[in-house]
Write a protein that holds these residues in place. Structure first.
Motif, short mmCIF file in Angstrom:
data_model
loop_
_atom_site.label_atom_id
_atom_site.label_comp_id
_atom_site.label_asym_id
_atom_site.label_seq_id
_atom_site.Cartn_x
_atom_site.Cartn_y
_atom_site.Cartn_z
N ASP A 61 0.79 -1.20 -0.12
CA ASP A 61 -0.05 -0.01 0.08
C ASP A 61 0.97 1.23 -0.14
O ASP A 61 1.65 1.51 0.87
CB ASP A 61 -0.92 0.24 1.12
N ILE A 62 0.76 2.10 -0.99
CA ILE A 62 1.49 3.46 -1.10
C ILE A 62 0.68 4.64 -0.46
O ILE A 62 -0.43 4.83 -0.77
CB ILE A 62 1.76 3.61 -2.39
N LYS A 63 1.30 5.03 0.75
CA LYS A 63 0.46 6.23 1.30
C LYS A 63 0.91 7.42 0.51
O LYS A 63 1.68 8.35 0.97
CB LYS A 63 0.98 6.28 2.68
N TYR A 94 12.95 1.49 1.08
CA TYR A 94 13.66 1.67 0.13
C TYR A 94 13.47 0.34 -0.93
O TYR A 94 14.29 -0.27 -1.42
CB TYR A 94 15.15 1.76 0.25
N GLN A 95 12.39 -0.20 -0.55
CA GLN A 95 11.87 -1.53 -1.21
C GLN A 95 11.63 -1.03 -2.82
O GLN A 95 11.63 0.49 -2.94
CB GLN A 95 10.68 -2.23 -0.87
N TYR A 99 11.70 3.27 -6.24
CA TYR A 99 12.58 3.75 -7.57
C TYR A 99 11.72 4.67 -8.40
O TYR A 99 12.29 5.53 -8.79
CB TYR A 99 12.78 2.53 -8.15
N THR A 100 10.44 4.41 -8.32
CA THR A 100 9.62 5.01 -9.01
C THR A 100 8.84 5.98 -8.36
O THR A 100 8.25 7.02 -8.81
CB THR A 100 8.60 4.24 -10.06
N SER A 101 8.28 5.71 -7.22
CA SER A 101 7.26 6.66 -6.44
C SER A 101 8.25 7.79 -5.74
O SER A 101 7.65 8.65 -5.42
CB SER A 101 6.73 5.66 -5.45
N LYS A 102 9.33 7.40 -5.43
CA LYS A 102 10.23 8.31 -4.72
C LYS A 102 9.77 9.00 -3.37
O LYS A 102 9.58 10.16 -3.12
CB LYS A 102 10.56 9.36 -5.80
N LEU A 103 8.58 8.36 -2.83
CA LEU A 103 7.89 8.79 -1.78
C LEU A 103 8.60 8.79 -0.53
O LEU A 103 8.77 10.05 0.25
CB LEU A 103 7.00 7.79 -1.18
#
Length: 277
Positions: A61-63, A94-95, A99-103
Motif C-alpha cells: 500500500d502506497i501512502k 527503500y523497497q 525507485y518510481t514513487s520516490k515517496l
C-alpha cells in the motif's frame, strides 16, 4: 510473484513509538507491506498482514499523502518535545517501488525543511545510497542502518530469497559511510554466519546492533516458532544456531572488533539525547 499495488490515503503518518523502539518518539512508515517477504519477518503475524487476502510479500500500500501529512504532523510533534524518528518499523522505505514513487525521498525533503531532532533510517536495500545527497544535509542528526543478518549470501537466499544480496548491501553501506554519514549494521535477526563477519562490518559501520529470534521476536520466540523458523534450521543442518545463546559467540567477536563502540543488543536504540544539538 504478482505484486498487488494499491494507492491509499492515510489518516496519519507519524505513530507514537512503543515496544522494541520505545527509545524513539515516533515511527514513520511510507508504505504498508514489503515485497522482500522475509520468512522470519514479525510483521507477517501482525493484524494488518494476517487479515489480508494476499500473502506477505505480495502486496504494497502506497501512502500517497504521506509527505503532506508529515509536513503538518512534524510541526505538531515538535511542539511536544524532542522528535526522534524510526523509519521504518514495519516496511522497508527503500523497497523496489521507491525507485518510481520516490515517496521516501519526498519525506526526507520535508524533514530537511523542519528537521527532527534525530532520524534513524532502517533498510536492507542498496537503493538507500541514492539519497546520500539528502542524508549529508542532516549532519549528525541522522543514522543510516542496513540490515545485514549474515555474511553468507547462500543463507540469505534460504531465509529471504527476494531480499537484496548481502554483498550489495555491504557495498552500499560502505559508500554511505565514506560520504561522511553515520552508519550502523543491524544484525537482525542473527543468521548463521562466518567468523569473519564482524571484521567485514568494521570497515563499513560506525556501530552495530545484534538481535535474534528471542530478543526481537516480541513474544520470546513464539512468533518465530509459529513461522516455522526452527524447521528451516533443521533442514539446513544448522540446529546449533537456533537457540537463545547462539548470539553470544558472535557478540564476543563483535566486541573485539568494535572496541571503541558499544554493541547494542535488541532492536536499535536511538542513542539520541535531547541535550545533543
Amino acid at each position: 510473484m504478482d505484486i498487488q499495488l494499491k494507492e491509499i490515503v492515510s489518516k496519519s503518518i507519524l505513530t507514537p513509538a512503543k515496544g522494541a523502539i520505545d527509545d524513539f518518539s515516533h515511527s514513520l512508515n511510507p508504505y504498508a507491506g514489503c515485497v522482500f517477504g522475509c520468512k522470519y519477518c514479525y510483521v507477517r503475524e501482525l493484524p494488518g498482514s494476517i487479515f489480508r487476502e494476499e500473502e506477505w510479500g505480495a502486496w504494497i500500500d502506497i501512502k500517497t499523502n504521506a509527505a503532506e501529512l508529515l509536513e503538518k504532523e512534524l510541526i505538531k510533534a515538535k511542539k511536544g518535545g524532542p522528535v526522534a524518528l524510526f523509519m521504518s518499523s514495519s516496511t522497508d522505505p527503500y523497497q523496489p517501488i521507491e525507485y518510481t514513487s520516490k515517496l521516501t525521498r519526498r519525506l526526507l525533503e520535508v524533514m530537511l525543511k523542519n528537521q527532527p531532532d534525530f532520524l534513524h533510517v532502517q533498510t536492507r536495500s542498496p537503493l538507500v545510497k541514492r539519497d546520500i545527497d539528502l542524508f549529508q544535509q542532516f549532519g549528525e542528526k541522522i543514522r543510516i542502518s542496513m540490515t545485514i543478518e549474515t555474511d553468507k549470501d547462500e543463507v540469505r537466499k534460504t531465509f529471504a530469497p527476494s531480499a537484496p544480496p548481502i554483498p550489495a548491501r555491504m557495498a552500499a553501506l560502505k559508500e554511505i559511510k565514506e560520504a561522511g554519514i553515520i552508519t550502523q549494521a543491524t544484525i537482525a535477526p542473527l543468521l548463521p554466519c562466518s567468523r569473519e563477519f564482524p571484521a567485514k562490518l568494521k570497515s563499513i559501520a560506525n556501530r552495530v546492533t545484534i538481535d535474534d529470534f528471542w530478543m526481537g521476536d516480541g513474544s520470546r520466540g513464539r512468533r518465530a516458532e509459529k513461522l516455522g523458523i526452527r524447521m528451516i534450521y533443521e533442514d539446513l543442518g544448522l540446529e546449533k544456531w537456533y537457540n537463545p545463546s547462539a548470539y553470544k559467540v558472535v557478540l564476543k567477536m563483535l566486541q573485539q572488533e568494535f572496541q571503541d563502540a558499544p554493541i547494542q543488543l535488541g532492536v536499535s536504540k536511538s542513542g539520541f539525547s535531547p541535550d545533543r544539538k
